[in-house]
Structures are given as C-alpha cells and as structure tokens.
Design a protein around this motif. Structure first.
Motif, PDB file in Angstrom:
ATOM      1  N   VAL A 269       0.828  -1.216   0.000  1.00  0.00           N
ATOM      2  CA  VAL A 269       0.000   0.000   0.000  1.00  0.00           C
ATOM      3  C   VAL A 269       0.865   1.270   0.000  1.00  0.00           C
ATOM      4  CG1 VAL A 269      -1.700   1.326   1.313  1.00  0.00           C
ATOM      5  CG2 VAL A 269      -2.017  -1.127   0.994  1.00  0.00           C
ATOM      6  N   PRO A 270       1.853   1.413   0.905  1.00  0.00           N
ATOM      7  CA  PRO A 270       2.709   2.605   0.809  1.00  0.00           C
ATOM      8  C   PRO A 270       3.532   2.657  -0.470  1.00  0.00           C
ATOM      9  CG  PRO A 270       3.510   1.113   2.513  1.00  0.00           C
ATOM     10  CD  PRO A 270       2.163   0.630   2.112  1.00  0.00           C
ATOM     11  N   ALA A 271       3.880   1.481  -1.027  1.00  0.00           N
ATOM     12  CA  ALA A 271       4.613   1.471  -2.292  1.00  0.00           C
ATOM     13  C   ALA A 271       3.759   2.045  -3.416  1.00  0.00           C
ATOM     14  CB  ALA A 271       5.057   0.050  -2.631  1.00  0.00           C
ATOM     15  N   VAL A 272       2.478   1.696  -3.433  1.00  0.00           N
ATOM     16  CA  VAL A 272       1.567   2.243  -4.446  1.00  0.00           C
ATOM     17  C   VAL A 272       1.423   3.752  -4.261  1.00  0.00           C
ATOM     18  CG1 VAL A 272      -0.827   2.252  -5.251  1.00  0.00           C
ATOM     19  CG2 VAL A 272       0.321   0.084  -4.762  1.00  0.00           C
ATOM     20  N   ALA A 273       1.297   4.203  -2.999  1.00  0.00           N
ATOM     21  CA  ALA A 273       1.170   5.639  -2.732  1.00  0.00           C
ATOM     22  C   ALA A 273       2.402   6.392  -3.209  1.00  0.00           C
ATOM     23  CB  ALA A 273       0.948   5.870  -1.240  1.00  0.00           C
ATOM     24  N   LEU A 274       3.584   5.867  -2.910  1.00  0.00           N
ATOM     25  CA  LEU A 274       4.816   6.509  -3.367  1.00  0.00           C
ATOM     26  C   LEU A 274       4.898   6.500  -4.889  1.00  0.00           C
ATOM     27  CD1 LEU A 274       7.506   7.839  -2.632  1.00  0.00           C
ATOM     28  CD2 LEU A 274       8.525   5.558  -2.515  1.00  0.00           C
ATOM     29  N   GLY A 275       4.487   5.407  -5.511  1.00  0.00           N
ATOM     30  CA  GLY A 275       4.497   5.335  -6.966  1.00  0.00           C
ATOM     31  C   GLY A 275       3.588   6.362  -7.605  1.00  0.00           C
ATOM     32  N   LEU A 276       2.438   6.629  -6.999  1.00  0.00           N
ATOM     33  CA  LEU A 276       1.525   7.636  -7.533  1.00  0.00           C
ATOM     34  C   LEU A 276       2.139   9.037  -7.448  1.00  0.00           C
ATOM     35  CD1 LEU A 276      -1.915   6.401  -6.125  1.00  0.00           C
ATOM     36  CD2 LEU A 276      -1.133   6.341  -8.502  1.00  0.00           C
ATOM     37  N   ILE A 277       2.815   9.331  -6.348  1.00  0.00           N
ATOM     38  CA  ILE A 277       3.460  10.638  -6.213  1.00  0.00           C
ATOM     39  C   ILE A 277       4.559  10.799  -7.251  1.00  0.00           C
ATOM     40  CG2 ILE A 277       4.769  12.139  -4.676  1.00  0.00           C
ATOM     41  CD1 ILE A 277       3.379  10.837  -2.323  1.00  0.00           C
ATOM     42  N   ILE A 278       5.368   9.764  -7.420  1.00  0.00           N
ATOM     43  CA  ILE A 278       6.447   9.817  -8.409  1.00  0.00           C
ATOM     44  C   ILE A 278       5.869   9.977  -9.816  1.00  0.00           C
ATOM     45  CG2 ILE A 278       8.303   8.470  -9.466  1.00  0.00           C
ATOM     46  CD1 ILE A 278       8.774   7.237  -6.675  1.00  0.00           C
ATOM     47  N   ALA A 279       4.820   9.220 -10.124  1.00  0.00           N
ATOM     48  CA  ALA A 279       4.190   9.325 -11.439  1.00  0.00           C
ATOM     49  C   ALA A 279       3.640  10.724 -11.672  1.00  0.00           C
ATOM     50  CB  ALA A 279       3.075   8.291 -11.564  1.00  0.00           C
ATOM     51  N   CYS A 280       3.087  11.330 -10.632  1.00  0.00           N
ATOM     52  CA  CYS A 280       2.542  12.685 -10.753  1.00  0.00           C
ATOM     53  C   CYS A 280       3.622  13.665 -11.192  1.00  0.00           C
ATOM     54  CB  CYS A 280       1.934  13.114  -9.416  1.00  0.00           C
ATOM     55  SG  CYS A 280       1.278  14.796  -9.406  1.00  0.00           S
ATOM     56  N   PHE A 281       4.783  13.610 -10.570  1.00  0.00           N
ATOM     57  CA  PHE A 281       5.842  14.565 -10.910  1.00  0.00           C
ATOM     58  C   PHE A 281       6.511  14.226 -12.238  1.00  0.00           C
ATOM     59  CE2 PHE A 281       5.424  15.494  -6.380  1.00  0.00           C
ATOM     60  CZ  PHE A 281       5.382  16.875  -6.435  1.00  0.00           C
ATOM     61  N   GLN A 282       6.556  12.959 -12.604  1.00  0.00           N
ATOM     62  CA  GLN A 282       7.081  12.603 -13.924  1.00  0.00           C
ATOM     63  C   GLN A 282       6.159  13.127 -15.025  1.00  0.00           C
ATOM     64  OE1 GLN A 282       9.946  11.633 -14.619  1.00  0.00           O
ATOM     65  NE2 GLN A 282      10.707   9.968 -13.380  1.00  0.00           N
TER      66      GLN A 282
END
Length: 296
Positions: A269-282
């Motif tokens: 779950v935290p991995a998915v949350a971090l991935g969404l933040i990274i995807a947002c900035f990419q």
C-alpha cells in the motif's frame, strides 16, 4: 484552456495532484481514531477487516491514515532535498553554462562520475562511515542522510542547468546585451535565465521524482535511513518485527518487506502511494516540457 487539454501529461498530472492533495488533507478533517499507538499483539488486519479499509500494519495500527500522513512527510522531505539541490546547483550551473571552458568540463565530468555510482551505495556508505566514527543522535543522522541525498544529485542537476544555459548564451539578444556592456550577472539573470526557466521547472519536477525514488530505495535496502526511529513488536507464531514510529512511506515499505510473504499490504500500500506521487511529478515534468515548447 484549449492548449491545456492538448497536453495530456500536464492534464493528468494536475488531476493526479488534486487527488493526492485531497487524500493528504483527509487526516486533518476526518477522525481516524488513534493510528499512532502500537496496539496489542495480534495478526495484522487484512484490508476491509473490522472496518479498516486498507487493513492494519504489523503493529495493529490503521494503515489508511498512516499512509496519508506518510505521503505528507515523504513529500516534505523530498521537497526539502530538492530545494537545497536547486539552491546550490542553480548558480553553479548558470555560471558553468555561461563561461564554459574548464568550469563546464569539471561540472560535466563530476556529473558523469556521480551518475556512474548508484545513489543507494553513496548515501549508505556516508551513513556507515559517520555512524562508525562518531556516536550520532537521530537528528544528526537525518541531517547527514539529507546532506548525502543533496550532494549525490547536485552534479547532475548542475550539469543539466549548464547545458540549458550553454544553449542560450549565443542567442542574438544575449550577444546584444554583451555588446552593450551589460555585466555578467545581469546577462545571466535578465537575458539567459528567463529563456530557460520553463525547461528548468520541468527539470526540477523530474528531479523531485528521482529524489523520491532514491528515498524509497534507501529505506528498503538500508534500515539506518528510516526516518523517525523504529520499535519492535511481537507477532503471532513467535515472530518479531521492527515497525516505524513516524509514518513515512519509505520506512513503511522497508520495515514491512521481510514479512511480505505473510502480510503483503503493509508494504504494498505505501509502495503504491509513493508510486503515484512519483508518477505525478514525472507526468508534470513531461507536461511542462511540452507546454514550454509550444510557447516557444
């Protein structure tokens, strides 16, 4: 507005950013109860069990609010690292791009050398060296961790800025200002920087994504990079586990990975949350590049 909708990465990044901001604001307006105190010994609750939407972590704490609060802390630390990188890299990169010569070669060579060594190894090595030589308090360890993250990405960002500045310095308006006797810093700040500010903003968005990736890697592979400290809890069947005291996405992933075979959600779950933040900035970086190119 039409120009905005012709830029899908920018549109998706803004929508994703809005969703993430609303999610991070939820713990301030919704009462999730006590999600910070380690609960009694019991197996972690699976998602949906006993009203816990995302389940509980290894210490029995509600995972949903911890992830939302962890998103805030992770993003705050990442922004701090990025700000320090930008403050140091911007003047160095602009000066190297304007002057060229030996300074530009040194910046480029340093960036190439820093890129050849993984961030994980550099930061872990710095933490190990300082921890073995000195008895460090937790706040000092965090400062060293942040400083290592800042310095390891500084040459790459300075080299990017130097390349942007070098592509602009031969433009007619810059040469005209030089022929009229404008000072070096006036040319850099008034005639060079405004031309590259859009590309620079896109580069900073992409750089923030790289900082967040590095933070996640550090917490997964090196327990000394866990922000906020750890405590040990006893699980069922005699198992023990370390859990984070302060909710931070990297720490939540890193400390839960050892038991992912039995309880996948505290790490995933935290991995998915971090991935969404990274995807947002990419996506934001890609969208800003397209926006700036169309304006130019």
């Amino acid at each position: 507005m039409r120009r905005l909708f012709r830029n899908p990465p920018l549109v998706w990044s803004l929508l994703l950013a809005l969703v993430l901001l609303v999610a991070m604001a939820l713990p301030s307006v919704v009462d999730f109860g006590d999600y910070a105190t380690v609960q009694k010994v019991r197996a972690p609750l699976a998602p949906g069990e006993d009203g816990f939407i995302l389940g509980s972590d290894l210490a029995g704490r509600n995972l949903l609010p911890r992830v939302l609060v962890g998103m805030r802390l992770t993003l705050l630390v990442g922004l701090g690292v990025l700000l320090l990188r930008a403050v140091l890299a911007l003047p160095l990169g602009l000066l190297a791009g304007w002057r060229g010569g030996w300074l530009a070669r040194v910046v480029s060579a340093t960036a190439a050398g820093a890129s050849a060594v993984p961030t994980l190894i550099v930061v872990a090595l710095v933490l190990r060296i300082f921890s073995s030589v000195l008895t460090l308090s937790r706040p000092v360890q965090y400062l060293i961790y942040a400083a290592a993250l800042v310095l390891v990405g500084l040459p790459r960002l300075a080299d990017q800025i130097a390349n942007l500045a070098g592509s602009v310095k031969n433009m007619p308006h810059v040469e005209a200002a030089l022929s009229l006797g404008a000072t070096q810093w006036r040319i850099i700040t008034r005639h060079l920087f405004p031309v590259i500010r859009g590309d620079l903003l896109a580069a900073l968005a992409a750089e923030l994504a790289l900082v967040l990736v590095a933070m996640g890697h550090m917490a997964i592979f090196d327990a000394s990079a866990v922000i906020g400290g750890v405590t040990m809890v006893q699980l069922e069947y005699g198992r023990h586990a370390n859990v984070e005291l302060v909710p931070e996405l990297g720490a939540m992933m890193g400390l839960s990975k050892g038991l992912i075979r039995y309880y996948w959600w505290p790490a995933v779950v935290p991995a998915v949350a971090l991935g969404l933040i990274i995807a947002c900035f990419q996506l934001l970086a890609d969208g800003l590049r397209r926006w700036w190119l169309r304006r130019a």
